[in-house]
Design an enzyme around this catalytic site. Structure first.
Site, PDB file in Angstrom:
ATOM      1  N   SER A 131      -5.859   5.408   9.608  1.00 55.35           N
ATOM      2  CA  SER A 131      -4.466   5.831   9.389  1.00 55.35           C
ATOM      3  C   SER A 131      -4.371   6.934   8.353  1.00 55.35           C
ATOM      4  O   SER A 131      -3.408   7.709   8.360  1.00 55.35           O
ATOM      5  CB  SER A 131      -3.631   4.631   8.932  1.00 55.35           C
ATOM      6  N   GLN A 168      -7.036  -2.965   9.808  1.00 56.56           N
ATOM      7  CA  GLN A 168      -8.289  -2.277  10.101  1.00 56.56           C
ATOM      8  C   GLN A 168      -9.357  -2.772   9.140  1.00 56.56           C
ATOM      9  O   GLN A 168      -9.050  -3.059   7.979  1.00 56.56           O
ATOM     10  CB  GLN A 168      -8.092  -0.758   9.964  1.00 56.56           C
ATOM     11  N   HIS A 221      -5.309   5.380   1.524  1.00 58.08           N
ATOM     12  CA  HIS A 221      -4.383   4.409   0.924  1.00 58.08           C
ATOM     13  C   HIS A 221      -4.734   4.142  -0.538  1.00 58.08           C
ATOM     14  O   HIS A 221      -5.903   4.228  -0.921  1.00 58.08           O
ATOM     15  CB  HIS A 221      -4.507   3.033   1.608  1.00 58.08           C
ATOM     16  N   CYS A 229       3.726   5.357   5.515  1.00 65.14           N
ATOM     17  CA  CYS A 229       3.781   4.155   6.372  1.00 65.14           C
ATOM     18  C   CYS A 229       5.223   3.647   6.395  1.00 65.14           C
ATOM     19  O   CYS A 229       5.940   3.783   5.413  1.00 65.14           O
ATOM     20  CB  CYS A 229       2.864   3.073   5.780  1.00 65.14           C
ATOM     21  N   HIS A 264       0.846  -1.208   0.000  1.00 69.76           N
ATOM     22  CA  HIS A 264       0.000   0.000   0.000  1.00 69.76           C
ATOM     23  C   HIS A 264       0.872   1.245   0.000  1.00 69.76           C
ATOM     24  O   HIS A 264       2.063   1.209   0.334  1.00 69.76           O
ATOM     25  CB  HIS A 264      -0.960  -0.009   1.198  1.00 69.76           C
TER      26      HIS A 264
HETATM   27  N1  LIG Z   1       1.601  -6.814   9.493  1.00 67.00           N
HETATM   28  C1  LIG Z   1       0.913  -6.417  10.568  1.00 67.00           C
HETATM   29  N2  LIG Z   1      -0.024  -7.190  11.081  1.00 67.00           N
HETATM   30  N3  LIG Z   1       1.232  -5.221  11.115  1.00 67.00           N
HETATM   31  C2  LIG Z   1       0.345  -4.576  12.063  1.00 67.00           C
HETATM   32  C3  LIG Z   1      -0.749  -3.905  11.260  1.00 67.00           C
HETATM   33  C4  LIG Z   1      -1.617  -3.079  12.182  1.00 67.00           C
HETATM   34  C5  LIG Z   1      -2.845  -2.629  11.387  1.00 67.00           C
HETATM   35  N4  LIG Z   1      -2.489  -1.578  10.431  1.00 67.00           N
HETATM   36  C6  LIG Z   1      -3.425  -1.236   9.495  1.00 67.00           C
HETATM   37  O1  LIG Z   1      -4.537  -1.718   9.454  1.00 67.00           O
HETATM   38  C7  LIG Z   1      -3.019  -0.211   8.442  1.00 67.00           C
HETATM   39  C8  LIG Z   1      -3.200  -0.800   7.054  1.00 67.00           C
HETATM   40  C9  LIG Z   1      -1.846  -1.286   6.640  1.00 67.00           C
HETATM   41  C10 LIG Z   1      -0.807  -0.498   7.461  1.00 67.00           C
HETATM   42  C11 LIG Z   1      -1.600   0.189   8.517  1.00 67.00           C
HETATM   43  C12 LIG Z   1      -1.207   1.127   9.436  1.00 67.00           C
HETATM   44  C13 LIG Z   1       0.161   1.570   9.787  1.00 67.00           C
HETATM   45  C14 LIG Z   1       0.469   3.013   9.379  1.00 67.00           C
HETATM   46  O2  LIG Z   1      -0.503   3.819   9.946  1.00 67.00           O
HETATM   47  P1  LIG Z   1      -0.486   4.249  11.515  1.00 67.00           P
HETATM   48  O3  LIG Z   1      -0.381   2.979  12.329  1.00 67.00           O
HETATM   49  O4  LIG Z   1       0.691   5.187  11.728  1.00 67.00           O
HETATM   50  O5  LIG Z   1      -1.817   4.936  11.673  1.00 67.00           O
HETATM   51  N5  LIG Z   1       1.233   0.735   9.380  1.00 67.00           N
HETATM   52  C15 LIG Z   1       1.431  -0.400  10.066  1.00 67.00           C
HETATM   53  O6  LIG Z   1       0.636  -0.875  10.849  1.00 67.00           O
HETATM   54  C16 LIG Z   1       2.760  -1.073   9.799  1.00 67.00           C
HETATM   55  N6  LIG Z   1       3.106  -1.913  10.937  1.00 67.00           N
HETATM   56  C17 LIG Z   1       2.570  -1.932   8.561  1.00 67.00           C
HETATM   57  C18 LIG Z   1       3.851  -2.660   8.243  1.00 67.00           C
HETATM   58  C19 LIG Z   1       5.064  -1.942   8.129  1.00 67.00           C
HETATM   59  C20 LIG Z   1       6.214  -2.653   7.803  1.00 67.00           C
HETATM   60  C21 LIG Z   1       6.162  -4.029   7.600  1.00 67.00           C
HETATM   61  C22 LIG Z   1       4.946  -4.717   7.712  1.00 67.00           C
HETATM   62  C23 LIG Z   1       3.781  -4.025   8.048  1.00 67.00           C
HETATM   63  C24 LIG Z   1      -3.900  -2.135  12.331  1.00 67.00           C
HETATM   64  N7  LIG Z   1      -4.767  -3.052  12.759  1.00 67.00           N
HETATM   65  O7  LIG Z   1      -3.927  -0.957  12.633  1.00 67.00           O
END
Ligand SMILES: N=C(N)NCCC[C@H](NC(=O)[C@@H]1CCC/C1=C\[C@H](COP(=O)(O)O)NC(=O)[C@@H](N)Cc1ccccc1)C(N)=O
Length: 142
Positions: free
Chosen positions: A133, A110, A136, A92, A38
């Site tokens: 967040s 989410q 996207h 991100c 994304h």
């Molecule tokens: N691989 C997983 N399980 N990692 C946990 C995901 C948590 C999840 N995140 C989201 O749903 C959104 C959509 C994609 C990215 C994201 C948000 C945020 C950016 O937004 P912000 O939190 O500042 O609001 N980036 C992340 O979380 C990053 N760890 C994604 C990532 C980065 C590097 C490698 C793998 C994954 C949530 N339930 O909040």
């Protein structure tokens, strides 16, 4: 409808099995592992309005949506690779991996984000998708 016996039977399109008794068991929760990249553009209303790019993000949601639409255009027209643009423009931390989020299962992302991924076929690019967040664009990769 069974031609030989003239009564209806049940055919499971997933397993290809057919049976006389109606299906009773709960559908098994298939492991729906999915993979996506994304490009996230945050705005003042994002749950965490800061990123590796910008310590204090003040753009409006409208501006973030316009930016995402413009990025989508560049990708869809083939002017730029998704990963290269995400590496430069995504708010991100996955930007460092060209936006790749790796494999994940239901319930990890989410709901709005997960719903958008499930609506895409691998290789397909979403339109602007809003989550807590920010805004996207999502490329489903697996
Ligand atoms: N691989 C997983 N399980 N990692 C946990 C995901 C948590 C999840 N995140 C989201 O749903 C959104 C959509 C994609 C990215 C994201 C948000 C945020 C950016 O937004 P912000 O939190 O500042 O609001 N980036 C992340 O979380 C990053 N760890 C994604 C990532 C980065 C590097 C490698 C793998 C994954 C949530 N339930 O909040």
């Amino acid at each position: 409808m069974s031609k030989s016996r003239g009564i209806e039977y049940y055919f499971n399109r997933t397993t290809g099995e057919s049976r006389w008794e109606p299906p009773t068991e709960e559908p098994r929760a298939r492991t729906t592992k999915m993979r996506a990249s994304h490009l996230l553009v945050k705005h003042a209303g994002s749950r965490k309005p800061s990123s590796w790019k910008e310590a204090n993000i003040t753009r409006t949601k409208q501006e973030a949506t316009a930016a995402v639409e413009q990025f989508r255009e560049q990708i869809a027209s083939g002017q730029v690779q998704f990963a290269d643009l995400a590496a430069k423009e995504s708010d991100c931390s996955s930007a460092r991996r060209g936006g790749d989020l790796g494999w994940f299962d239901r319930g990890q992302m989410q709901p709005a984000f997960e719903k958008a991924v499930l609506a895409l076929k691998p290789g397909e690019l979403s339109g602007p998708v809003e989550s807590d967040s920010g805004v996207h664009i999502i490329l489903r990769t697996g």
